[in-house]
Design an enzyme around this catalytic site. Sequence first.
Site, PDB file in Angstrom:
ATOM      1  N   THR A  28      43.767  44.176  65.709  1.00 13.86           N
ATOM      2  CA  THR A  28      45.056  45.624  65.967  1.00 13.86           C
ATOM      3  C   THR A  28      45.827  45.872  66.669  1.00 13.86           C
ATOM      4  O   THR A  28      45.312  45.583  68.026  1.00 13.86           O
ATOM      5  CB  THR A  28      43.993  46.456  65.706  1.00 13.86           C
ATOM      6  OG1 THR A  28      42.464  45.853  64.482  1.00 13.86           O
ATOM      7  CG2 THR A  28      44.044  48.176  65.850  1.00 13.86           C
ATOM      8  N   HIS A 175      35.473  41.665  57.419  1.00  9.25           N
ATOM      9  CA  HIS A 175      35.389  41.974  58.927  1.00  9.25           C
ATOM     10  C   HIS A 175      34.011  42.715  59.023  1.00  9.25           C
ATOM     11  O   HIS A 175      34.170  44.019  58.765  1.00  9.25           O
ATOM     12  CB  HIS A 175      36.604  42.735  59.558  1.00  9.25           C
ATOM     13  CG  HIS A 175      35.909  43.705  60.974  1.00  9.25           C
ATOM     14  ND1 HIS A 175      35.375  42.787  61.645  1.00  9.25           N
ATOM     15  CD2 HIS A 175      36.970  43.852  61.570  1.00  9.25           C
ATOM     16  CE1 HIS A 175      35.900  43.179  63.188  1.00  9.25           C
ATOM     17  NE2 HIS A 175      36.586  43.651  62.713  1.00  9.25           N
ATOM     18  N   ASN A 178      31.492  44.057  64.555  1.00  7.57           N
ATOM     19  CA  ASN A 178      32.271  45.321  65.652  1.00  7.57           C
ATOM     20  C   ASN A 178      31.995  46.999  65.116  1.00  7.57           C
ATOM     21  O   ASN A 178      32.493  47.986  65.966  1.00  7.57           O
ATOM     22  CB  ASN A 178      33.734  45.200  65.765  1.00  7.57           C
ATOM     23  CG  ASN A 178      34.107  44.243  66.389  1.00  7.57           C
ATOM     24  OD1 ASN A 178      32.557  43.225  66.967  1.00  7.57           O
ATOM     25  ND2 ASN A 178      34.871  43.376  66.917  1.00  7.57           N
ATOM     26  N   TYR A 180      32.294  48.138  61.820  1.00 12.66           N
ATOM     27  CA  TYR A 180      32.898  49.433  61.175  1.00 12.66           C
ATOM     28  C   TYR A 180      32.025  48.926  59.827  1.00 12.66           C
ATOM     29  O   TYR A 180      30.937  48.922  60.309  1.00 12.66           O
ATOM     30  CB  TYR A 180      34.396  48.169  60.231  1.00 12.66           C
ATOM     31  CG  TYR A 180      35.033  48.535  62.056  1.00 12.66           C
ATOM     32  CD1 TYR A 180      35.281  49.629  62.354  1.00 12.66           C
ATOM     33  CD2 TYR A 180      34.639  47.510  62.486  1.00 12.66           C
ATOM     34  CE1 TYR A 180      36.273  50.188  63.578  1.00 12.66           C
ATOM     35  CE2 TYR A 180      35.402  47.807  64.123  1.00 12.66           C
ATOM     36  CZ  TYR A 180      36.217  48.332  64.653  1.00 12.66           C
ATOM     37  OH  TYR A 180      37.151  48.654  65.272  1.00 12.66           O
ATOM     38  N   ASN A 235      31.415  50.662  68.907  1.00 14.57           N
ATOM     39  CA  ASN A 235      30.900  51.479  67.797  1.00 14.57           C
ATOM     40  C   ASN A 235      29.782  51.939  67.766  1.00 14.57           C
ATOM     41  O   ASN A 235      29.042  52.280  66.697  1.00 14.57           O
ATOM     42  CB  ASN A 235      31.422  50.919  66.619  1.00 14.57           C
ATOM     43  CG  ASN A 235      33.527  50.723  66.651  1.00 14.57           C
ATOM     44  OD1 ASN A 235      33.843  51.546  67.753  1.00 14.57           O
ATOM     45  ND2 ASN A 235      34.139  49.621  66.071  1.00 14.57           N
TER      46      ASN A 235
HETATM   47  C1  8OZ Z   1      40.335  47.679  69.638  1.00 14.68           C
HETATM   48  C2  8OZ Z   1      41.071  48.361  69.638  1.00 14.68           C
HETATM   49  C3  8OZ Z   1      41.063  48.716  67.989  1.00 14.68           C
HETATM   50  C4  8OZ Z   1      40.604  48.488  66.816  1.00 14.68           C
HETATM   51  C5  8OZ Z   1      37.837  46.116  66.352  1.00 14.68           C
HETATM   52  C6  8OZ Z   1      39.294  46.497  64.734  1.00 14.68           C
HETATM   53  O1  8OZ Z   1      36.897  46.141  67.229  1.00 14.68           O
HETATM   54  C7  8OZ Z   1      38.570  46.823  65.478  1.00 14.68           C
HETATM   55  C8  8OZ Z   1      39.916  46.830  67.483  1.00 14.68           C
HETATM   56  C9  8OZ Z   1      38.795  46.467  68.120  1.00 14.68           C
HETATM   57  O2  8OZ Z   1      37.494  44.458  65.641  1.00 14.68           O
END
Ligand code: 8OZ
Length: 353
Positions: A28, A175, A178, A180, A235
Site C-alpha cells: 500500500t 489478499h 493481515n 482484512y 489488525n
Molecule cells: C501497512 C499499511 C497499510 C496497509 C497490509 C495492506 O498489511 C496492508 C497495509 C500495511 O497488507
Amino acid sequence: MTATPDLFGPVQLGDIALANRIVMAPMTRSRAPGNLPNALMAEYYAQRASAGLIITEGTAPAANGRGYIDIPGIYSEAQVAGWRAVADAVHAKGGRIFAQVMHVGRISLPEFQDGAEPVAPSAVTPPGQMYTPSGMKPLGQPRALEEAEIEALVEAYGQAARNAIAAGLDGVEIHAANGYLPGQFLAPNSNQRIDRWGGSAENRARFLLAITDAAAKAIGPARVGVRLSPGNPFNDIADPDVEGTYTPVIHGLSGKGLAYLHFLDAKPAFDVIGLARQHFDGKIILNAGYDRARAQADLASGRGDLVAFGSKYISNPDLVERLRRDAPLAAPDQATFYGGDARGYTDYPALAA
Ligand code: 8OZ
C-alpha cells in the site's frame, strides 16, 4: 536429480512465463486520490518491471472495501482505465503484473467510504487506530454483513478479477493475509457468526474459498493466487488454533489449478508451508525478511518456488539487477511510504549501468 531453481532464471506461473523468480510484494502506497490508479503509479510500477512478477498494492473490489488514505479500487470503469495504463506501462518494459484484490473489512473508517459504516463478518471493534487526513483516529464498530451482502461480495471478487483482465493485467492475488476481510472471516475472534459463514474452521474458510472460486471461475484458476499470513496477529487477529484454521484452507485451495499461494511467514505457528507443499498443486511464493542468500537457500531446499521482496523494492527499482550483481541496496525512507507524491516513490535511482 532436478537442478536447483535459479532465482534469476525463468519460471512458469500458472498461464504465464516469468523472466525470473523475484516478485515485487504488494505494498500500500496511498497515492491514488479518488481511488483512481494514475500515471504516477504507472511510472512507479514500470520502473520495477524487471521483477519476474509485480503484485500491485491492495485494490478494493467494492466501495465498501476501501480503507486507508487514497488506495485504488478496481470496481469502476474509470479505475479499470487507470489500471490499463499501469498494465500497458509494465508490459511495455517486458514485465508481468497481478492486481492484489483487498477488501479491508473493519480496518477502515466511514470517512474512507463516503460516510458508510465499515462492514465485517461480525460487529467486533478492533482496538487499533488508523491514520487519516485529520490525524490518527480509533477504528469503530463495524456493521455485520447480511448474508445477501456476503453473496454480493463474492460476486464482486469475480467481477474484480474480470476487471483486472479487462484492464490488461495478468491476473489477481486474493489478499487473505493481515487481518482484512477474508482474514476477519478466518479468525474466531473477528468472526462470531452462527450461520454457514462462521463457527467451525470449515465455515470460517468458506468466504475465502468462495471468493477464490469466484475469481477462478471469472478468469481461469491459473490467473489467480492467494496471499495468506497464518498466525499473524496484525489488525487484532487472534486464533488459538492456527493449524486447525489453516488446514482446511490449504486443502480447500488445493487441486483447483490456482497459480500460487503466497505466504507472509514472519510468525509461522506451524509448518503451513510444508502442508502446502504436500497438497497444493501450484507454485509457492515466500515473503518477508528475505535477502539474496536466504532466497537462494529457500529455493535450493525446495521450501518455495519464488521469493517476494517488499520494502527493498520501494528503494531499489532495479532490485533484480542489484541482487544479480550482489550490489549494495539503497535503504527506503519510511517517512514517504504512505501518501504524498513522487518523492520517495519514483525518485529512487537505478544503479549506473
Ligand atoms: C501497512 C499499511 C497499510 C496497509 C497490509 C495492506 O498489511 C496492508 C497495509 C500495511 O497488507
